[in-house]
Write a protein that holds these residues in place. Structure first.
Motif, PDB file in Angstrom:
ATOM      1  N   PHE A  98       0.910  -1.206  -0.013  1.00 45.65           N
ATOM      2  CA  PHE A  98      -0.213   0.013   0.046  1.00 45.65           C
ATOM      3  C   PHE A  98       0.798   1.193  -0.204  1.00 45.65           C
ATOM      4  O   PHE A  98       2.059   1.346   0.301  1.00 45.65           O
ATOM      5  CB  PHE A  98      -1.249   0.073   1.289  1.00 45.65           C
ATOM      6  CG  PHE A  98      -0.321   0.511   2.531  1.00 45.65           C
ATOM      7  CD1 PHE A  98      -0.155   1.635   3.115  1.00 45.65           C
ATOM      8  CD2 PHE A  98       0.238  -0.814   3.281  1.00 45.65           C
ATOM      9  CE1 PHE A  98       0.289   1.608   4.410  1.00 45.65           C
ATOM     10  CE2 PHE A  98       0.777  -0.515   4.329  1.00 45.65           C
ATOM     11  CZ  PHE A  98       0.792   0.854   4.878  1.00 45.65           C
ATOM     12  N   VAL A  99       0.272   2.316  -0.537  1.00 43.79           N
ATOM     13  CA  VAL A  99       0.688   3.519  -0.436  1.00 43.79           C
ATOM     14  C   VAL A  99      -0.165   4.426   0.258  1.00 43.79           C
ATOM     15  O   VAL A  99      -1.182   4.715  -0.121  1.00 43.79           O
ATOM     16  CB  VAL A  99       1.253   4.359  -1.759  1.00 43.79           C
ATOM     17  CG1 VAL A  99       1.723   5.648  -1.840  1.00 43.79           C
ATOM     18  CG2 VAL A  99       2.151   3.097  -2.655  1.00 43.79           C
ATOM     19  N   GLY A 100       0.372   5.171   1.457  1.00 44.87           N
ATOM     20  CA  GLY A 100      -0.456   6.052   2.174  1.00 44.87           C
ATOM     21  C   GLY A 100      -0.094   6.071   3.498  1.00 44.87           C
ATOM     22  O   GLY A 100       0.906   5.456   4.130  1.00 44.87           O
ATOM     23  N   ASP A 101      -0.957   6.694   4.367  1.00 41.29           N
ATOM     24  CA  ASP A 101      -0.727   6.620   5.952  1.00 41.29           C
ATOM     25  C   ASP A 101      -1.037   5.047   6.361  1.00 41.29           C
ATOM     26  O   ASP A 101      -1.822   4.366   5.759  1.00 41.29           O
ATOM     27  CB  ASP A 101      -1.711   7.509   6.624  1.00 41.29           C
ATOM     28  CG  ASP A 101      -1.407   9.042   6.329  1.00 41.29           C
ATOM     29  OD1 ASP A 101      -0.359   9.242   6.079  1.00 41.29           O
ATOM     30  OD2 ASP A 101      -2.238   9.780   6.664  1.00 41.29           O
ATOM     31  N   PRO A 102      -0.331   4.810   7.381  1.00 39.36           N
ATOM     32  CA  PRO A 102      -0.578   3.413   7.741  1.00 39.36           C
ATOM     33  C   PRO A 102      -2.043   3.128   8.358  1.00 39.36           C
ATOM     34  O   PRO A 102      -2.615   4.288   8.843  1.00 39.36           O
ATOM     35  CB  PRO A 102       0.219   3.275   9.216  1.00 39.36           C
ATOM     36  CG  PRO A 102       1.270   4.375   9.040  1.00 39.36           C
ATOM     37  CD  PRO A 102       0.751   5.348   8.275  1.00 39.36           C
TER      38      PRO A 102
END
Length: 79
Positions: free
Chosen positions: A32-36
């Motif tokens: 994934f890409v983005g905030d945890p």
């Protein structure tokens, strides 16, 4: 994954959930890409991802925070 996120820049999170081979009743967070997210494991009976597993169809929502519960979607055949 980064290339997908780059081409879908209007999304603030892009990722994959996959069926967990040890427990096919669970989805696990993949790349994934983005905030945890705290949603590292999701039962296939819950949420938008669960709706996709239950119906075998892609589920697209405008705002996951305002999306109705899975049970309501399935009851209304809106998935």
């Amino acid at each position: 994954m980064r290339e997908i996120a780059k081409n879908l820049s209007y999304y603030n999170w892009t990722g994959f959930y996959m069926l967990y081979p040890v427990d096919p009743g669970t989805l696990v967070l993949g790349p994934f890409v983005g905030d945890p997210t705290p949603h590292v494991r999701i039962p296939v009976t819950e949420g938008i991802c669960g709706a996709a597993v239950a119906t075998g169809k892609t589920v697209i929502v405008d705002d996951v925070n305002s999306d109705p519960p899975l049970s309501l979607l399935l009851d209304q055949n809106e998935v």
